[in-house]
Design a protein around this motif. Structure first.
Motif, PDB file in Angstrom:
ATOM      1  N   UNK A   1       0.838  -1.197   0.000  1.00 17.96           N
ATOM      2  CA  UNK A   1       0.000   0.000   0.000  1.00 17.96           C
ATOM      3  C   UNK A   1       0.875   1.250   0.000  1.00 17.96           C
ATOM      4  N   UNK A   2       0.248   2.359  -0.355  1.00 18.77           N
ATOM      5  CA  UNK A   2       0.903   3.668  -0.390  1.00 18.77           C
ATOM      6  C   UNK A   2       0.161   4.619   0.530  1.00 18.77           C
ATOM      7  N   UNK A   3       0.883   5.613   1.021  1.00 17.64           N
ATOM      8  CA  UNK A   3       0.256   6.711   1.751  1.00 17.64           C
ATOM      9  C   UNK A   3       0.601   8.010   1.047  1.00 17.64           C
ATOM     10  N   UNK A   4      -0.432   8.742   0.654  1.00 18.16           N
ATOM     11  CA  UNK A   4      -0.261  10.044   0.010  1.00 18.16           C
ATOM     12  C   UNK A   4      -0.611  11.118   1.029  1.00 18.16           C
ATOM     13  N   UNK A   5       0.304  12.002   1.374  1.00 21.30           N
ATOM     14  CA  UNK A   5      -0.050  13.088   2.295  1.00 21.30           C
ATOM     15  C   UNK A   5      -1.105  13.990   1.681  1.00 21.30           C
ATOM     16  N   UNK A   6      -2.148  14.302   2.455  1.00 22.27           N
ATOM     17  CA  UNK A   6      -3.184  15.195   1.969  1.00 22.27           C
ATOM     18  C   UNK A   6      -4.147  14.503   1.020  1.00 22.27           C
ATOM     19  N   UNK A   7      -4.983  15.286   0.335  1.00 23.97           N
ATOM     20  CA  UNK A   7      -5.979  14.721  -0.578  1.00 23.97           C
ATOM     21  C   UNK A   7      -5.356  14.277  -1.891  1.00 23.97           C
ATOM     22  N   UNK A   8      -6.122  13.488  -2.638  1.00 21.89           N
ATOM     23  CA  UNK A   8      -5.668  13.021  -3.948  1.00 21.89           C
ATOM     24  C   UNK A   8      -6.046  14.075  -4.982  1.00 21.89           C
ATOM     25  N   UNK A   9      -5.174  15.056  -5.182  1.00 19.53           N
ATOM     26  CA  UNK A   9      -5.414  16.107  -6.168  1.00 19.53           C
ATOM     27  C   UNK A   9      -5.255  15.543  -7.572  1.00 19.53           C
ATOM     28  N   UNK A  10      -5.591  16.370  -8.557  1.00 18.67           N
ATOM     29  CA  UNK A  10      -5.411  15.946  -9.937  1.00 18.67           C
ATOM     30  C   UNK A  10      -3.964  15.608 -10.250  1.00 18.67           C
ATOM     31  N   UNK A  11      -3.050  16.410  -9.732  1.00 20.91           N
ATOM     32  CA  UNK A  11      -1.624  16.153  -9.966  1.00 20.91           C
ATOM     33  C   UNK A  11      -1.191  14.850  -9.307  1.00 20.91           C
ATOM     34  N   UNK A  12      -1.684  14.617  -8.097  1.00 19.89           N
ATOM     35  CA  UNK A  12      -1.340  13.373  -7.400  1.00 19.89           C
ATOM     36  C   UNK A  12      -1.889  12.172  -8.182  1.00 19.89           C
ATOM     37  N   UNK A  13      -3.081  12.303  -8.696  1.00 17.69           N
ATOM     38  CA  UNK A  13      -3.683  11.190  -9.428  1.00 17.69           C
ATOM     39  C   UNK A  13      -2.880  10.884 -10.688  1.00 17.69           C
ATOM     40  N   UNK A  14      -2.478  11.927 -11.398  1.00 19.11           N
ATOM     41  CA  UNK A  14      -1.656  11.725 -12.596  1.00 19.11           C
ATOM     42  C   UNK A  14      -0.344  11.038 -12.238  1.00 19.11           C
ATOM     43  N   UNK A  15       0.254  11.459 -11.121  1.00 18.14           N
ATOM     44  CA  UNK A  15       1.501  10.846 -10.659  1.00 18.14           C
ATOM     45  C   UNK A  15       1.308   9.363 -10.364  1.00 18.14           C
ATOM     46  N   UNK A  16       0.225   9.035  -9.643  1.00 18.24           N
ATOM     47  CA  UNK A  16      -0.023   7.641  -9.286  1.00 18.24           C
ATOM     48  C   UNK A  16      -0.272   6.781 -10.524  1.00 18.24           C
ATOM     49  N   UNK A  17      -1.054   7.283 -11.459  1.00 16.43           N
ATOM     50  CA  UNK A  17      -1.342   6.503 -12.666  1.00 16.43           C
ATOM     51  C   UNK A  17      -0.074   6.220 -13.443  1.00 16.43           C
ATOM     52  N   UNK A  18       0.843   7.196 -13.478  1.00 15.38           N
ATOM     53  CA  UNK A  18       2.113   6.974 -14.176  1.00 15.38           C
ATOM     54  C   UNK A  18       2.950   5.932 -13.437  1.00 15.38           C
ATOM     55  N   UNK A  19       2.994   6.033 -12.100  1.00 14.68           N
ATOM     56  CA  UNK A  19       3.809   5.107 -11.307  1.00 14.68           C
ATOM     57  C   UNK A  19       3.237   3.695 -11.321  1.00 14.68           C
TER      58      UNK A  19
END
Length: 404
Positions: free
Chosen positions: A229-247
């Motif tokens: 599992x992963x922990x993302x600090x704060x909410x899943x913003x659009x930028x965070x979502x794009x980052x996760x999909x790439x990773x």
């Protein structure tokens, strides 16, 4: 060790060094060290500390040990320079701990080399020296300082590696503490990770890991858990979502709700439950809990929902499957829409008189239960859960009791 000299170079070099000053350690070294230290402090702002400070004393000690080490090597090239070597490694490690790039220390070595050679050239002006001896001396200075810089690089890289390992271990411990139910978590300086007010947990399928270099630096990962599992600090913003999909590189993952960090375990639990329901609830690479809140609730306890369904539809149990299923379908639409028979008939694709007949049968079988709001709600929820489990298909975002 610096490159060994040929016998001829060594003889001329020792003759030249002896001619420069028989007692260089007492007449040359102190002034040379002072000059090198001042030039380094003037050229490199990171080292411009007060002359009497502990920081400045460290710098002076390093310069002095390197100068004396050079003289030791000239006197006996075969003698190990253990004290010099250890100090150079420590200077590299010190730079790593200070968080500076290695280029800062490398600049200091270049400055020291320039000052030392300039002083030597000035001393040679009044003396007769062969080109070979001068060349050998210049090469010796450069080789010696290159090796000192290489030793510092070795210490720097080792310290960086050790610091990275310590940081990684501290962050993993912090992550596991955060997702432990009812855990009290305190900041850990070794982790170099400020505690966020809110977190979002992401569940990954067993045996899969993201492309770590593509993750943001503050995203924490537990790769050792059987259910990573992963922990993302704060909410899943659009930028965070794009980052996760790439990773994720095409792998599936489920995202829990953004919660206060004290409820991180809830976010992870929801994410893992959503991942388990991937055949039923699947929106592509990332499936978000916020898009499936009602479905998560309905499917949270299948056995309990079975009991609710059995109890709510008990009056229909004696009927055959052929008679019972059309009644259940009609009841489900009516509970969801409370629409008149004409609209229900359009949705079911049957004649309106058929709908009216079915409703009369349901009223006869269920009686007052259809008039009780609590019973209606429980029955509707049970029928929706049943439909989710028997009709696996991607769910649209935002499913709820009103527009599901």
């Amino acid at each position: 060790m610096p490159t060994p000299l040929s016998p001829q170079e060594s003889d001329q070099l020792h003759t030249l060094v002896a001619a420069l000053s028989p007692d260089a350690r007492t007449t040359v070294v102190p002034d040379l060290v002072d000059e090198i230290v001042e030039r380094i402090r003037a050229a490199i702002p990171a080292y411009a500390r007060p002359p009497g400070s502990a920081y400045n004393r460290v710098l002076r000690t390093a310069v002095e040990r390197n100068v004396l080490g050079f003289l030791d090597w000239l006197a006996d090239p075969a003698e190990p320079l253990d004290r010099r070597d250890e100090l150079c490694r420590k200077m590299g490690a010190f730079e790593a701990m200070e968080g500076r790039p290695l280029t800062v220390l490398q600049s200091a070595y270049r400055t020291a080399t320039q000052v030392a050679w300039s002083r030597i050239r000035a001393m040679l002006d009044d003396r007769v020296a062969s080109v070979l001896a001068v060349s050998a001396l210049a090469e010796a200075v450069i080789d010696y300082m290159d090796e000192a810089a290489a030793l510092s690089r070795e210490g720097y890289e080792k310290a960086r590696t050790e610091a990275s390992e310590v940081r990684a271990a501290a962050r993993l411990a912090l992550l596991r503490a955060l997702v432990a139910p009812a855990a009290s978590v305190e900041p850990d300086p070794d982790a170099d990770w400020p505690l966020p007010d809110e977190v979002t947990l992401v569940a990954l399928p067993p045996g899969t890991l993201p492309v770590c270099p593509l993750l943001d630096a503050d995203v924490l990962l537990d790769p050792e858990d059987p259910a990573p599992y992963l922990l993302v600090p704060g909410p899943l913003t659009g930028e965070r979502r794009t980052m996760l999909e790439a990773a994720l590189a095409g792998d599936r993952a489920a995202v829990g709700l953004t919660v206060p960090r004290a409820r991180a375990s809830d976010s992870l639990r929801w994410a893992r439950r959503l991942l388990d329901l991937g055949d039923v609830l699947h929106d592509g690479t990332l499936t978000l809990s916020e898009d499936h809140l009602m479905s998560l609730w309905l499917l949270a306890d299948g056995a309990l929902m079975d009991q609710i369904t059995r109890r709510g539809l008990a009056p229909l149990a004696p009927l055959s499957d052929r008679r019972r299923q059309p009644l259940v379908d009609t009841l489900a639409v009516w509970l969801r829409t409370r629409a008149p028979a004409t609209r229900i008939s359009e949705e079911l694709g049957v004649h309106v008189q058929t709908v009216r007949y079915r409703m009369r049968v349901l009223e006869h079988l269920l009686g007052d239960e259809l008039a009780d709001p609590g019973t209606r709600f429980a029955t509707e929820a049970a029928l929706r859960a049943q439909r989710l489990r028997t009709r696996p298909a991607p769910r649209p975002p935002g499913d709820n009791l009103i527009n599901d």
